[in-house]
Scaffold this motif. Structure first.
Motif, PDB file in Angstrom:
ATOM      1  N   LEU A 108       0.427  -1.248   0.001  1.00 28.51           N
ATOM      2  CA  LEU A 108      -0.482   0.193   0.606  1.00 28.51           C
ATOM      3  C   LEU A 108       0.542   0.860  -0.352  1.00 28.51           C
ATOM      4  N   LEU A 109       1.612   1.059   0.879  1.00 26.95           N
ATOM      5  CA  LEU A 109       2.888   1.916   1.334  1.00 26.95           C
ATOM      6  C   LEU A 109       3.496   3.114  -0.676  1.00 26.95           C
ATOM      7  N   GLY A 110       3.690   1.776  -0.858  1.00 27.28           N
ATOM      8  CA  GLY A 110       4.458   1.463  -3.102  1.00 27.28           C
ATOM      9  C   GLY A 110       3.665   2.309  -3.681  1.00 27.28           C
ATOM     10  N   LEU A 111       2.281   1.422  -3.207  1.00 26.71           N
ATOM     11  CA  LEU A 111       0.848   2.016  -4.084  1.00 26.71           C
ATOM     12  C   LEU A 111       0.352   3.298  -4.752  1.00 26.71           C
ATOM     13  N   GLY A 112       0.737   3.502  -3.085  1.00 26.77           N
ATOM     14  CA  GLY A 112       0.249   5.668  -2.899  1.00 26.77           C
ATOM     15  C   GLY A 112       1.422   6.670  -3.144  1.00 26.77           C
ATOM     16  N   ARG A 113       2.830   5.915  -2.854  1.00 22.23           N
ATOM     17  CA  ARG A 113       3.879   6.390  -3.674  1.00 22.23           C
ATOM     18  C   ARG A 113       3.715   6.702  -5.780  1.00 22.23           C
ATOM     19  N   ALA A 114       3.314   5.760  -5.655  1.00 19.28           N
ATOM     20  CA  ALA A 114       3.634   5.077  -7.731  1.00 19.28           C
ATOM     21  C   ALA A 114       1.934   6.225  -7.580  1.00 19.28           C
ATOM     22  N   MET A 115       1.427   6.258  -6.916  1.00 20.11           N
ATOM     23  CA  MET A 115      -0.302   7.131  -7.572  1.00 20.11           C
ATOM     24  C   MET A 115       0.745   8.609  -7.221  1.00 20.11           C
ATOM     25  N   GLY A 116       1.425   8.935  -6.280  1.00 19.25           N
ATOM     26  CA  GLY A 116       1.361  10.731  -6.191  1.00 19.25           C
ATOM     27  C   GLY A 116       2.559  10.730  -6.816  1.00 19.25           C
ATOM     28  N   GLU A 117       3.903  10.145  -7.522  1.00 22.95           N
ATOM     29  CA  GLU A 117       5.108  10.596  -7.862  1.00 22.95           C
ATOM     30  C   GLU A 117       4.540  11.300  -9.068  1.00 22.95           C
ATOM     31  N   THR A 118       5.280  12.551  -8.664  1.00 20.83           N
ATOM     32  CA  THR A 118       5.055  13.622  -9.576  1.00 20.83           C
ATOM     33  C   THR A 118       6.097  13.845 -11.125  1.00 20.83           C
ATOM     34  N   ILE A 119       7.341  14.395 -11.140  1.00 20.48           N
ATOM     35  CA  ILE A 119       8.120  14.343 -11.802  1.00 20.48           C
ATOM     36  C   ILE A 119       8.888  13.409 -12.778  1.00 20.48           C
ATOM     37  N   ALA A 120       9.434  12.381 -12.253  1.00 19.56           N
ATOM     38  CA  ALA A 120       8.924  10.699 -12.951  1.00 19.56           C
ATOM     39  C   ALA A 120       8.144  10.654 -13.779  1.00 19.56           C
ATOM     40  N   ALA A 121       7.170  10.731 -13.510  1.00 16.13           N
ATOM     41  CA  ALA A 121       5.376  10.788 -14.175  1.00 16.13           C
ATOM     42  C   ALA A 121       5.303  11.724 -15.182  1.00 16.13           C
ATOM     43  N   ALA A 122       5.112  12.457 -15.067  1.00 12.49           N
ATOM     44  CA  ALA A 122       5.653  14.055 -16.143  1.00 12.49           C
ATOM     45  C   ALA A 122       6.403  13.757 -16.880  1.00 12.49           C
ATOM     46  N   LEU A 123       7.415  13.258 -16.492  1.00 13.01           N
ATOM     47  CA  LEU A 123       8.688  13.547 -17.906  1.00 13.01           C
ATOM     48  C   LEU A 123       8.137  12.338 -19.050  1.00 13.01           C
ATOM     49  N   VAL A 124       8.353  10.973 -18.370  1.00 12.98           N
ATOM     50  CA  VAL A 124       7.678  10.294 -19.364  1.00 12.98           C
ATOM     51  C   VAL A 124       6.471   9.727 -19.537  1.00 12.98           C
ATOM     52  N   ILE A 125       5.673  10.079 -19.405  1.00  8.80           N
ATOM     53  CA  ILE A 125       4.466   9.457 -19.552  1.00  8.80           C
ATOM     54  C   ILE A 125       3.645   9.556 -20.923  1.00  8.80           C
ATOM     55  N   GLY A 126       4.320  10.789 -21.290  1.00  6.95           N
ATOM     56  CA  GLY A 126       3.703  11.260 -22.916  1.00  6.95           C
ATOM     57  C   GLY A 126       3.142  12.870 -23.167  1.00  6.95           C
ATOM     58  N   SER A 127       2.376  12.386 -21.825  1.00  5.84           N
ATOM     59  CA  SER A 127       1.603  13.971 -21.981  1.00  5.84           C
ATOM     60  C   SER A 127       0.015  13.873 -22.713  1.00  5.84           C
ATOM     61  N   SER A 128      -0.161  13.032 -23.522  1.00  9.79           N
ATOM     62  CA  SER A 128      -1.994  13.020 -24.001  1.00  9.79           C
ATOM     63  C   SER A 128      -2.839  12.829 -23.252  1.00  9.79           C
ATOM     64  N   ALA A 129      -3.979  13.516 -23.238  1.00  2.00           N
ATOM     65  CA  ALA A 129      -4.679  13.409 -22.424  1.00  2.00           C
ATOM     66  C   ALA A 129      -6.027  12.361 -23.413  1.00  2.00           C
ATOM     67  N   THR A 130      -5.149  10.821 -23.394  1.00  2.00           N
ATOM     68  CA  THR A 130      -6.270  10.255 -24.006  1.00  2.00           C
ATOM     69  C   THR A 130      -6.667   9.145 -23.141  1.00  2.00           C
TER      70      THR A 130
END
Lengths: 326, 369
Positions: free
Chosen positions: A241-263
């Motif tokens: 759960l602690l890991g899940l919480g971090r995965a849901m809230g992790e910001t900068i790493a996700a912002a850079l590699v997720i592709g920024s396409s709201a689909t």
């Protein structure tokens, strides 16, 4: 028979009457400070929830239930956030699916298989992963990993086009920066936490239970499932759960590699977006309802994390009760 | 006996190391030589700042478009007013306006005027706009063998709305007779973060191609789902460089730094103009400038102007809390719109045309305390 009165061991000797019992000053101060600290944490949590909800109120009132539609168009003042909720869920699930078997496996390896001398260096190396800053993961992800893995995604996608289930998840379009890349990097980021917490919990299993299992003729795996797992399941679920919480809230790493396409798409190799990433990317220039919408996404993230924690606590409690037989 | 000797050696060693370190620290601080004999008279042309040496700190934040110019100007301004410290911490135009409204900074950098949704935050206080420079937005592309591509607003609107999907489309071919266009699919490269560049690019498409552009104008646009998004101008430049068939909008200075090829765009007078600092300065001439010096430099009517040009302002309160703040702001902003303008071309920005510069300099005297 002499009546035995309960005496508070902290009370000064010689006064048994409740009205005369006064704890020493040090104890009282400590009690106040401890209570105060606990209440302070609660107060801060409530204040955060209340103030962010106030800031997000314009969004909730102007959109109502439309916040759960997939229509994020700031130029037209429409803020439907379904794509981000979907993205957060997908990347968190991918991260958990990859990280949990890996981390629990490493934890079991370190406690059950590897000799103690070798476990210390391995623990050290795994903990080093936790030291790498999030933004470094993000930069490495977008500059090194994404361009390299793009070709792998493309070849997998062309191989599974047409195949029923695999094509649904791994078909085109593909991009180096995608749901899957973000999930993979999040998995690597949360493994140290899940590994070290699981390891600590598994190490508290009494040796006598393990030896008893061996004595009854269990194989190592049967010993793990029969003696280790019942004791440590609560703690391991908590670590996950602690890991899940971090995965849901992790910001900068996700912002850079997720592709920024709201689909919203089932294709895991396609670019996507999630809640923390959109807040980080678009907050700088946001004002008015746009800003309220981004704060509202923060409130939603907060609420989802609380719901998951409550649900998981319930599961752990129910399991523990079943084990106790009550 | 042995122990005592070892302890003595250790003590001596530690003392020696400590003295060495403190000597090094002392000597490094004494090597910062005194600044060249105070040049207290500011050479800014037409600036109304006093010649006296000013001291104090100015803080600013906002537009990332201005960051490079602000940092260059801050270090050259040190020779004009050595006792003044100016700090500029970017963060985006929205953040700059918020910081100014809450009184955290003395001045803000913004690529757009204060939107109506935010005017209430300034509690009725008058804000002065000082334009500092203009800058072209290039339409950069990656098409091997094709240089000198020509595009116009309608075609651009259709490309960026996802209506034109291959390079050999009839509309593009009509503007580029004699150029062999391949059938490569077009990949759009856009910004993942909100930005003034996106705002002004979409404003240009909305102004010049009203009938074909339905996505509005804002710092965040709902691009077609096939668009690839990059973080910041360098991120978009990287996407364009690494994807054959890509087209995107990148600031002129970043496009030049990344070595990208950019298209010439048809302006409202019918001429195809390539992005350059001269063409961007020209854009400052054919536009309507409001009395408070706000304007939009896109789609200028000047014949030599580059149509996709945008601008940035420094925002300050007209009424400053004390005389020193007012004097410092007049000195620094006077520098930005005065002698600092000579720094712009080498950085890839366009200086203000002289008419606009004079209006800005006249407005300097309005800063009071």
């Amino acid at each position: 028979m002499s009546t035995v009165t309960q005496v508070d061991p902290a009370a000064p000797a010689g006064s048994t009457h409740p009205l005369e019992q006064r704890r020493p000053l040090g104890d009282r101060v400590f009690a106040i400070v401890a209570l105060g600290s606990g209440l302070l944490v609660l107060v801060i949590l409530v204040l955060i929830a209340v103030t962010t909800s106030q800031q997000a109120a314009p969004w909730f009132s102007s959109e109502g239930w439309k916040i759960f539609t997939n229509n994020w168009n700031p130029a037209a003042n429409q803020f439907g956030a379904l794509a981000f909720i979907y993205g957060t869920a997908v990347t968190a699930i991918i991260a958990i699916v990859i990280a949990v078997p890996l981390s629990v496996g490493i934890a079991l390896l370190l406690t059950e298989v590897v000799p103690y001398r070798w476990s210390r260096p391995i623990v050290y190396v795994v903990d080093l992963l936790a030291v790498v800053p999030s933004v470094v993961w993000g930069l490495w992800g977008i500059l090194v990993f994404a361009p390299w893995v793009q070709h792998i995604y493309a070849s997998i996608a062309s191989a599974v086009t047409g195949v029923p289930v695999l094509g649904f998840f791994f078909g085109t379009p593909t991009s180096g920066a995608s749901f899957f890349t973000a999930g993979l990097i999040l998995a690597v980021m949360i493994s140290p936490i899940v590994t070290s917490l699981s390891r600590e919990v598994i190490a508290t299993v009494p040796a006598i239970d393990k030896e008893g299992a061996y004595a009854l003729g269990a194989t190592r795996w049967e010993m793990i499932t029969g003696a280790v797992w019942p004791h440590s399941q609560g703690g391991v679920v908590g670590a996950v759960l602690l890991g899940l919480g971090r995965a849901m809230g992790e910001t900068i790493a996700a912002a850079l590699v997720i592709g920024s396409s709201a689909t919203i798409t089932s294709r895991l190799f396609a670019p996507g977006y999630n809640m923390p990433a959109v807040i980080a990317n678009q907050f700088g220039e946001a004002s008015g309802t746009f800003r309220a919408a981004l704060m509202g996404l923060g409130v939603l993230l907060f609420v989802f994390t609380i719901i998951i924690n409550v649900l998981a606590r319930g599961i752990v409690e129910r399991n523990a009760r079943k084990k106790r037989g009550g | 006996m042995h122990l005592r000797r070892r302890q003595r050696f250790m003590a001596a060693g530690v003392a020696a190391a400590a003295t060495a370190l403190s000597l090094a620290a002392c000597s490094s601080s004494s090597t910062t030589s005194a600044p060249s004999g105070g040049s207290t008279s500011s050479p800014a042309a037409g600036s109304s700042s006093s010649a006296a040496a000013l001291s104090g700190t100015l803080n600013g934040s906002g537009s990332t478009f201005q960051t490079v110019y602000q940092q260059t100007a801050i270090s050259s301004f040190k020779s004009v007013q050595p006792n003044m410290t100016v700090n500029y911490g970017s963060g985006g135009s929205g953040k700059g306006r918020t910081d100014l409204a809450s009184g955290v900074v003395n001045f803000a950098g913004s690529d757009s005027p204060i939107p109506s949704a935010e005017t209430a935050n300034f509690k009725g206080k008058t804000v002065l706009y000082f334009p500092v420079f203009l800058g072209p937005i290039t339409v950069s592309y990656n098409l091997s063998g094709v240089t000198g591509l020509k595009l116009d607003a309608t075609t651009l609107a259709e490309i960026f709305s996802g209506k034109i999907t291959t390079w050999n489309n009839a509309a593009i071919a009509a503007l580029n007779s004699g150029v062999k266009l391949p059938s490569t699919p077009i990949t759009l490269a856009v910004r993942s973060d909100s930005s003034g560049t996106t705002q002004n690019f979409s404003l240009y498409l909305e102004t010049a191609a009203k009938a074909d552009w339905a996505l509005g104008s804002s710092s965040t646009i709902k691009w077609p789902s096939t668009a690839r998004a990059g973080n910041g101008n360098p991120g978009v430049a990287q996407i364009i460089k690494s994807t054959p068939g890509a087209i995107g909008y990148v600031d002129y200075s970043d496009a030049k730094a990344s070595g990208l090829t950019y298209a010439s765009i048809k302006n409202s007078s019918g001429a195809f103009v390539a992005p350059s600092t001269t063409a961007a300065s020209a854009a400052g001439n054919g536009i309507t400038i409001a009395p408070d010096l706000t304007f939009h430099a896109v789609d200028s009517s000047e014949p030599t102007a580059y149509p996709i040009t945008y601008q940035s302002w420094v925002l300050v309160y007209e009424m400053q809390p004390n005389a020193n703040d007012a004097a410092m702001l007049k000195a620094y902003i006077g520098y930005l719109i005065g002698s600092g303008q000579s720094l712009l071309t080498s950085l890839g920005y366009a200086p203000l045309p002289s008419s606009l510069q004079q209006k800005a300099q006249a407005q300097l005297s309005m800063i009071t305390s």
